[in-house]
Scaffold this active site. Sequence first.
Site, PDB file in Angstrom:
ATOM      1  N   GLU A  48      44.775  51.951  40.479  1.00 53.79           N
ATOM      2  CA  GLU A  48      43.473  52.298  39.957  1.00 53.79           C
ATOM      3  C   GLU A  48      42.843  53.396  40.478  1.00 53.79           C
ATOM      4  O   GLU A  48      43.459  54.235  41.515  1.00 53.79           O
ATOM      5  CB  GLU A  48      42.412  51.211  40.340  1.00 53.79           C
ATOM      6  CG  GLU A  48      42.095  50.883  41.815  1.00 53.79           C
ATOM      7  CD  GLU A  48      41.195  49.827  42.116  1.00 53.79           C
ATOM      8  OE1 GLU A  48      41.457  49.445  43.369  1.00 53.79           O
ATOM      9  OE2 GLU A  48      40.620  49.436  41.307  1.00 53.79           O
ATOM     10  N   ILE A 106      50.743  52.656  43.389  1.00 50.37           N
ATOM     11  CA  ILE A 106      49.940  51.433  42.931  1.00 50.37           C
ATOM     12  C   ILE A 106      48.761  51.594  43.928  1.00 50.37           C
ATOM     13  O   ILE A 106      48.513  52.023  44.695  1.00 50.37           O
ATOM     14  CB  ILE A 106      50.944  50.290  43.465  1.00 50.37           C
ATOM     15  CG1 ILE A 106      51.359  50.180  44.885  1.00 50.37           C
ATOM     16  CG2 ILE A 106      52.316  50.496  42.537  1.00 50.37           C
ATOM     17  CD1 ILE A 106      52.139  49.199  45.322  1.00 50.37           C
ATOM     18  N   ASP A 107      47.895  50.578  43.186  1.00 47.82           N
ATOM     19  CA  ASP A 107      46.436  50.349  43.518  1.00 47.82           C
ATOM     20  C   ASP A 107      46.552  49.790  44.916  1.00 47.82           C
ATOM     21  O   ASP A 107      47.435  49.083  45.488  1.00 47.82           O
ATOM     22  CB  ASP A 107      45.986  49.334  42.549  1.00 47.82           C
ATOM     23  CG  ASP A 107      44.824  48.630  42.930  1.00 47.82           C
ATOM     24  OD1 ASP A 107      44.111  49.150  43.851  1.00 47.82           O
ATOM     25  OD2 ASP A 107      44.569  47.475  42.584  1.00 47.82           O
ATOM     26  N   LYS A 108      45.251  50.121  45.770  1.00 52.74           N
ATOM     27  CA  LYS A 108      45.018  49.667  47.144  1.00 52.74           C
ATOM     28  C   LYS A 108      45.374  48.260  47.443  1.00 52.74           C
ATOM     29  O   LYS A 108      45.987  47.847  48.295  1.00 52.74           O
ATOM     30  CB  LYS A 108      43.723  50.167  47.482  1.00 52.74           C
ATOM     31  CG  LYS A 108      43.088  49.518  48.724  1.00 52.74           C
ATOM     32  CD  LYS A 108      41.956  49.691  49.008  1.00 52.74           C
ATOM     33  CE  LYS A 108      41.343  48.990  50.300  1.00 52.74           C
ATOM     34  NZ  LYS A 108      39.788  49.245  50.361  1.00 52.74           N
ATOM     35  N   GLN A 129      43.216  40.793  44.091  1.00 53.44           N
ATOM     36  CA  GLN A 129      43.999  40.428  42.966  1.00 53.44           C
ATOM     37  C   GLN A 129      45.691  40.180  43.048  1.00 53.44           C
ATOM     38  O   GLN A 129      46.057  40.606  44.038  1.00 53.44           O
ATOM     39  CB  GLN A 129      43.911  41.498  41.902  1.00 53.44           C
ATOM     40  CG  GLN A 129      44.844  42.814  42.335  1.00 53.44           C
ATOM     41  CD  GLN A 129      44.060  43.822  42.672  1.00 53.44           C
ATOM     42  OE1 GLN A 129      42.857  43.671  43.178  1.00 53.44           O
ATOM     43  NE2 GLN A 129      44.696  45.025  42.812  1.00 53.44           N
TER      44      GLN A 129
END
Length: 337
Positions: free
Chosen positions: A5, A147-149, A294
């Site tokens: 993101e 990749i996202d946090k 998530q």
Amino acid sequence: MDDLEEAAENFEHYRFVAEQGQQPLRVDKFLMNFIMNVTRNKVQQAVKDGNVLVNDEVVKANHKVKAGDVVRVVFEYAPRETEILPENIPLDIVHEDDAVIVVNKPAGMVVHPGHGNYTGTLVNALMHHFKNLPENADGRPGLVHRIDKDTSGLLVIAKTEHALAHLSQQFKDKTSERLYYALVWGNIEEDEGTIEGHIGRHLKNRLMQDVFTDGEHGKPAVTHFKVLERFTYVTLVQCELETGRTHQIRAHFKHIGHTLFNDERYGGNTVLKGTTYTKYKQFVDNCFKLIPRQALHAKTLGFEHPTTGEFLRFDCGVPQDLIAVLEKWRGYTLTNS
């Protein structure tokens, strides 16, 4: 890009409610009156990018703001000019040789410095542990993909210019292998399937991605999935990325009605499937506490080694928070079957 993101920290957000007595005023002038030190060019660029909304509708600069209107603007942030400093942060190194490093990133670690996150990132750690990493097109040492946090899992880092170019081309050509585990809301009836649909920035919420089936916006995106386990109200799936768009897995599964479990940005942090019983709601809240992010994990990564030509495949175990929530759902399913 990977399923990552453009995090909220990379944007400046403002929200205003026009007071009673507000005379009709162009939205660009309204914003300049309310935001300290903002320039006309910055406001006009935000309007041009579709980042100015009045009552949740994208508007043009000449739109007149009236009393009671809710005005929101998101300014894309230009990173400050600052030196990225090495930091002695432990890394979970899965593999290292003369050309590449494979790391298992924990959830909660930002991949590279940006607005609001200038320290504590994966790049800060890499600069401490490895010297003279090549910079990618964005000036970020060693990064081939991101990749996202709040997504855990595997990333490959390049140690040489040749490795960076070679690996980047593999991701572009879709010859790398990327498998994710995701826990999603709802019972997916098909054992396997493919989700297709262009992915692009959401037209109203600029911090989300959306799926455009008509192809009018965004870029083509393809996600293949296989059901691994069903828990009545949620499903564990394995996702294989054919493309690597921003938020690809998150946006694709929301599009088909199976939002990722506890994905706050996409609405998965409330009860989307199940009963209305208070005990069930409490059970779900307890699950959210076990995995406060998530439920997405980059489990398997494969690529051709840039020097030897050998195809390498790496796999990392499921993180403890995801294991814990899966065990809780298994127990619930057995008890209520």
